[in-house]
Design a protein around this motif. Structure first.
Motif, PDB file in Angstrom:
ATOM      1  N   VAL A 163       0.849  -1.189   0.000  1.00 55.69           N
ATOM      2  CA  VAL A 163       0.000   0.000   0.000  1.00 55.69           C
ATOM      3  C   VAL A 163       0.886   1.241   0.000  1.00 55.69           C
ATOM      4  O   VAL A 163       1.818   1.352   0.803  1.00 55.69           O
ATOM      5  N   ASP A 164       0.595   2.174  -0.918  1.00 51.36           N
ATOM      6  CA  ASP A 164       1.383   3.408  -1.011  1.00 51.36           C
ATOM      7  C   ASP A 164       0.496   4.644  -1.138  1.00 51.36           C
ATOM      8  O   ASP A 164       0.860   5.632  -1.755  1.00 51.36           O
ATOM      9  N   VAL A 165      -0.686   4.548  -0.518  1.00 47.36           N
ATOM     10  CA  VAL A 165      -1.660   5.641  -0.504  1.00 47.36           C
ATOM     11  C   VAL A 165      -2.184   5.782   0.920  1.00 47.36           C
ATOM     12  O   VAL A 165      -2.440   4.780   1.598  1.00 47.36           O
ATOM     13  N   THR A 166      -2.345   7.027   1.382  1.00 47.08           N
ATOM     14  CA  THR A 166      -2.815   7.260   2.746  1.00 47.08           C
ATOM     15  C   THR A 166      -4.323   7.064   2.862  1.00 47.08           C
ATOM     16  O   THR A 166      -5.015   6.898   1.861  1.00 47.08           O
ATOM     17  N   ASP A 167      -4.825   7.137   4.090  1.00 47.53           N
ATOM     18  CA  ASP A 167      -6.258   6.973   4.336  1.00 47.53           C
ATOM     19  C   ASP A 167      -7.104   7.951   3.528  1.00 47.53           C
ATOM     20  O   ASP A 167      -8.199   7.622   3.097  1.00 47.53           O
ATOM     21  N   SER A 168      -6.599   9.169   3.313  1.00 45.16           N
ATOM     22  CA  SER A 168      -7.377  10.166   2.575  1.00 45.16           C
ATOM     23  C   SER A 168      -7.075  10.169   1.075  1.00 45.16           C
ATOM     24  O   SER A 168      -7.602  10.996   0.342  1.00 45.16           O
ATOM     25  N   GLY A 169      -6.213   9.251   0.632  1.00 43.42           N
ATOM     26  CA  GLY A 169      -5.940   9.133  -0.797  1.00 43.42           C
ATOM     27  C   GLY A 169      -4.708   9.856  -1.305  1.00 43.42           C
ATOM     28  O   GLY A 169      -4.476   9.911  -2.510  1.00 43.42           O
ATOM     29  N   LEU A 170      -3.883  10.393  -0.412  1.00 43.32           N
ATOM     30  CA  LEU A 170      -2.648  11.052  -0.835  1.00 43.32           C
ATOM     31  C   LEU A 170      -1.592  10.004  -1.175  1.00 43.32           C
ATOM     32  O   LEU A 170      -1.511   8.959  -0.533  1.00 43.32           O
ATOM     33  N   ARG A 171      -0.788  10.285  -2.184  1.00 49.79           N
ATOM     34  CA  ARG A 171       0.292   9.378  -2.560  1.00 49.79           C
ATOM     35  C   ARG A 171       1.445   9.490  -1.573  1.00 49.79           C
ATOM     36  O   ARG A 171       1.717  10.560  -1.044  1.00 49.79           O
ATOM     37  N   CYS A 172       2.123   8.387  -1.329  1.00 54.17           N
ATOM     38  CA  CYS A 172       3.263   8.360  -0.419  1.00 54.17           C
ATOM     39  C   CYS A 172       4.547   8.698  -1.160  1.00 54.17           C
ATOM     40  O   CYS A 172       4.718   8.331  -2.321  1.00 54.17           O
ATOM     41  N   LEU A 173       5.438   9.392  -0.468  1.00 55.15           N
ATOM     42  CA  LEU A 173       6.776   9.671  -0.992  1.00 55.15           C
ATOM     43  C   LEU A 173       7.695   8.490  -0.720  1.00 55.15           C
ATOM     44  O   LEU A 173       7.490   7.744   0.237  1.00 55.15           O
ATOM     45  N   ALA A 174       8.733   8.366  -1.520  1.00 55.47           N
ATOM     46  CA  ALA A 174       9.739   7.334  -1.277  1.00 55.47           C
ATOM     47  C   ALA A 174      10.456   7.640   0.028  1.00 55.47           C
ATOM     48  O   ALA A 174      10.800   8.789   0.304  1.00 55.47           O
ATOM     49  N   TRP A 175      10.655   6.637   0.833  1.00 56.35           N
ATOM     50  CA  TRP A 175      11.334   6.808   2.120  1.00 56.35           C
ATOM     51  C   TRP A 175      12.776   7.264   1.930  1.00 56.35           C
ATOM     52  O   TRP A 175      13.328   7.964   2.782  1.00 56.35           O
ATOM     53  N   SER A 176      13.395   6.886   0.828  1.00 54.40           N
ATOM     54  CA  SER A 176      14.808   7.218   0.605  1.00 54.40           C
ATOM     55  C   SER A 176      15.061   8.723   0.553  1.00 54.40           C
ATOM     56  O   SER A 176      16.176   9.164   0.793  1.00 54.40           O
ATOM     57  N   GLY A 177      14.055   9.521   0.271  1.00 59.48           N
ATOM     58  CA  GLY A 177      14.208  10.973   0.217  1.00 59.48           C
ATOM     59  C   GLY A 177      13.825  11.667   1.506  1.00 59.48           C
ATOM     60  O   GLY A 177      13.652  12.882   1.532  1.00 59.48           O
ATOM     61  N   THR A 178      13.700  10.929   2.599  1.00 60.49           N
ATOM     62  CA  THR A 178      13.257  11.487   3.876  1.00 60.49           C
ATOM     63  C   THR A 178      14.303  11.261   4.958  1.00 60.49           C
ATOM     64  O   THR A 178      15.312  10.592   4.736  1.00 60.49           O
ATOM     65  N   SER A 179      14.017  11.781   6.125  1.00 54.61           N
ATOM     66  CA  SER A 179      14.920  11.586   7.257  1.00 54.61           C
ATOM     67  C   SER A 179      14.907  10.133   7.750  1.00 54.61           C
ATOM     68  O   SER A 179      15.724   9.758   8.578  1.00 54.61           O
ATOM     69  N   ARG A 180      14.014   9.331   7.258  1.00 55.34           N
ATOM     70  CA  ARG A 180      13.923   7.916   7.642  1.00 55.34           C
ATOM     71  C   ARG A 180      14.326   7.016   6.480  1.00 55.34           C
ATOM     72  O   ARG A 180      13.703   5.993   6.209  1.00 55.34           O
ATOM     73  N   ALA A 181      15.371   7.403   5.783  1.00 61.58           N
ATOM     74  CA  ALA A 181      15.829   6.681   4.593  1.00 61.58           C
ATOM     75  C   ALA A 181      16.133   5.210   4.882  1.00 61.58           C
ATOM     76  O   ALA A 181      16.086   4.379   3.978  1.00 61.58           O
ATOM     77  N   HIS A 182      16.432   4.875   6.141  1.00 66.63           N
ATOM     78  CA  HIS A 182      16.740   3.484   6.500  1.00 66.63           C
ATOM     79  C   HIS A 182      15.560   2.544   6.266  1.00 66.63           C
ATOM     80  O   HIS A 182      15.733   1.334   6.222  1.00 66.63           O
ATOM     81  N   VAL A 183      14.356   3.089   6.092  1.00 69.59           N
ATOM     82  CA  VAL A 183      13.171   2.253   5.881  1.00 69.59           C
ATOM     83  C   VAL A 183      13.258   1.545   4.525  1.00 69.59           C
ATOM     84  O   VAL A 183      12.785   0.435   4.381  1.00 69.59           O
TER      85      VAL A 183
END
Length: 68
Positions: free
Chosen positions: A18-38
């Protein structure tokens, strides 16, 4: 693999696609965030051991992150 999160673990072991939030927003790639280890994907995860799986959204001015 299943696209359902385990209620007993609040999704901390979730590995679904799943890569969509409860309200239907698309998720960003984790690699571009402060939690890149995900990982280098945009699937919902629970790296903070919170109440469930979530992701950073592609609309940060509207909502920076949201549960999935």
């Amino acid at each position: 693999m299943t696209d359902c999160q385990n209620a007993a673990t609040a999704g901390s072991d979730y590995s679904g696609l799943v890569d969509v939030t409860d309200s239907g927003l698309r998720c960003l790639a984790w690699s571009g965030t402060s939690r890149a280890h995900v990982g280098d994907h945009s699937y919902c995860r629970n790296p903070t051991q919170g109440r469930g799986v979530w992701c950073y959204t592609d609309q940060p001015k509207k909502k920076r992150w949201e549960y999935c």
